[in-house]
Design an enzyme around this catalytic site. Structure first.
Site, PDB file in Angstrom:
ATOM      1  N   HIS A  56       0.916  -1.034  -0.004  1.00  0.00           N
ATOM      2  CA  HIS A  56      -0.006  -0.069   0.148  1.00  0.00           C
ATOM      3  C   HIS A  56       0.777   1.137   0.002  1.00  0.00           C
ATOM      4  CE1 HIS A  56      -3.747  -2.028   1.675  1.00  0.00           C
ATOM      5  NE2 HIS A  56      -3.517  -2.987   0.503  1.00  0.00           N
ATOM      6  N   GLU A  58       1.114   3.593   2.044  1.00  0.00           N
ATOM      7  CA  GLU A  58       2.032   3.946   3.311  1.00  0.00           C
ATOM      8  C   GLU A  58       3.151   3.169   3.346  1.00  0.00           C
ATOM      9  OE1 GLU A  58      -2.266   4.151   4.552  1.00  0.00           O
ATOM     10  OE2 GLU A  58      -1.140   3.145   2.789  1.00  0.00           O
ATOM     11  N   CYS A  81      -5.342   1.452   6.603  1.00  0.00           N
ATOM     12  CA  CYS A  81      -6.067   0.119   6.764  1.00  0.00           C
ATOM     13  C   CYS A  81      -5.552  -0.479   8.349  1.00  0.00           C
ATOM     14  CB  CYS A  81      -6.028  -0.900   5.823  1.00  0.00           C
ATOM     15  SG  CYS A  81      -4.354  -1.347   5.472  1.00  0.00           S
ATOM     16  N   ARG A 213      -7.521  -0.722 -26.042  1.00  0.00           N
ATOM     17  CA  ARG A 213      -6.529  -0.789 -27.052  1.00  0.00           C
ATOM     18  C   ARG A 213      -5.715   0.403 -26.856  1.00  0.00           C
ATOM     19  NH1 ARG A 213     -11.311  -2.362 -28.954  1.00  0.00           N
ATOM     20  NH2 ARG A 213     -11.910  -0.433 -30.059  1.00  0.00           N
TER      21      ARG A 213
END
Length: 382
Positions: A56, A58, A81, A213
């Site tokens: 993540h 952090e 989190c 694409r």
């Protein structure tokens, strides 16, 4: 927002938001998050979340800062989190590194977090602030936030039309109404989407690829990445008329064909053998229940949906109240009154029954206009 934030706080959070935007096309199904570590007015570490399963923001910033993280302020675009997923909790990482203050743009509505990360930091004696540039942080992750709050993805519906509101000649000829710049812009919309949805009518008429694409360098405004994630291709096909030899089934990425509960089982087996996944859902009035479809896609971790379809499905989605943003590319030419219209809206007989829209943004894209509108009334959002 609690506490007082300085001009420097705003500047460093704005930098964290720019870092988070680099993950616009790659983090799905995770949110786009950026982090900046500042000590004595100097950036000592920064990072952004690139891809699910990788560190993540952090953790990347902490690794870059090393011992300089001790006593630093962390600016992070989403609450750190507090749970173990594919990676360890970032709140604990900040605590272990000795960070003295954390400024979060917003709390994380994920039930696994939902204030728990900030509480963990406060309990460890770390000063916390939340709410700085929150509206900008919300705009980065409309799909993730809506999925966490309401269990359904954020839906964009894309259409292209002439100045007189036509999408194709009466024969069905439609390539190309808009110019190359507008078509490139649509590719970028696809690239940021978790899923692209169309109807079986479009599949039978055009045999579309429904894929991204682009070369990585064409993803304007973000750092070049070494891969492109293909969105899930979703075909609404109540009776399973999609040919097993459809072009999209031979392309990289996944295809989900959504049918009614009474669709023939033998055809389902043929499509599965050709590489498709098949989902059976209830029907309403002979059509796939769109709110039910969105709930099913949300359960699969789909954050952002792009509807690219003909007039029938686009009209059905608008009347069902599931469209969050309507994006219309307007080309400066006329196709005439016998050409095909933009959306089918059966049942509208009085002006009071019209679908009301509000302008969000209008801008030039090459020779065309790109118009963003929000339906004023949407019944399917909750």
């Amino acid at each position: 927002m609690s506490g007082a934030c300085s001009a420097d706080d705003h500047r460093f959070m704005a930098h964290a938001l720019r870092l988070a935007e680099r993950g616009l096309y790659t983090t799905d199904p995770n949110p786009r998050v950026g982090c900046v570590l500042v000590r004595n007015g100097q950036v000592v570490g920064e990072g952004w979340h690139r891809k699910a399963g990788e560190p993540h923001a952090e953790r990347i910033a902490l690794a870059a800062a090393g011992d300089s993280a001790r006593g630093a302020t962390a600016y992070v675009t989403l609450e750190p989190c507090a749970h173990h997923g594919r990676t360890p909790p970032c709140a604990q990482g900040l605590i272990d590194a000795g960070v003295g203050r954390v400024v979060a743009a917003m709390t994380d509505p994920n039930p696994l977090v939902a204030g728990g990360g900030l509480a963990m930091l406060r309990d460890a004696g770390v000063d916390t602030e939340v709410g700085l540039l929150a509206a900008d942080a919300e705009r980065l992750n409309p799909g993730f936030l809506q999925r966490m709050r309401h269990g359904r993805p954020y839906v964009r519906c894309k259409l292209a039309m002439s100045l007189d509101g036509r999408t194709a000649m009466a024969s069905g000829e439609s390539q190309w109404i808009t110019g190359a710049d507008a078509r490139l812009d649509v590719q970028r919309l696809r690239a940021r989407s978790s899923a692209v949805v169309t109807g079986v009518g479009s599949v039978l008429a055009d045999d579309p690829s429904m894929n991204v694409r682009l070369e990585p360098g064409q993803l304007a405004g973000v750092e070049t990445v070494d891969y492109l994630r293909q969105p899930l291709r979703v075909v609404l096909d109540t009776r399973l008329r999609t040919p097993p030899r459809a072009r999209m089934l031979s392309l990289p990425g996944e295809t989900l064909i959504v049918c009614g509960e009474s669709a023939p089982r033998e055809t389902e087996a043929e499509l599965r053998a050709a590489g498709a996944d098949v989902l059976r859902l209830p029907q309403l009035g002979g059509r796939i229940d769109l709110p039910g479809l969105l709930r099913a896609l949300g359960a699969r971790g789909i954050n952002e949906v792009l509807i690219e379809s003909g007039a029938t499905l686009a009209g059905h989605a608008l009347l069902a109240g599931v469209v969050d943003v309507l994006i219309v590319y307007l080309a400066p030419h006329l196709l005439g009154h016998v050409a095909r219209g933009l959306v089918n809206l059966p049942g509208l007989e009085r002006l009071s029954e019209r679908v009301q829209l509000a302008f969000i943004d209008v801008r030039r894209v090459g020779a065309d206009l790109r118009i963003e509108l929000a339906p004023s009334l949407r019944s399917g959002n909750a």
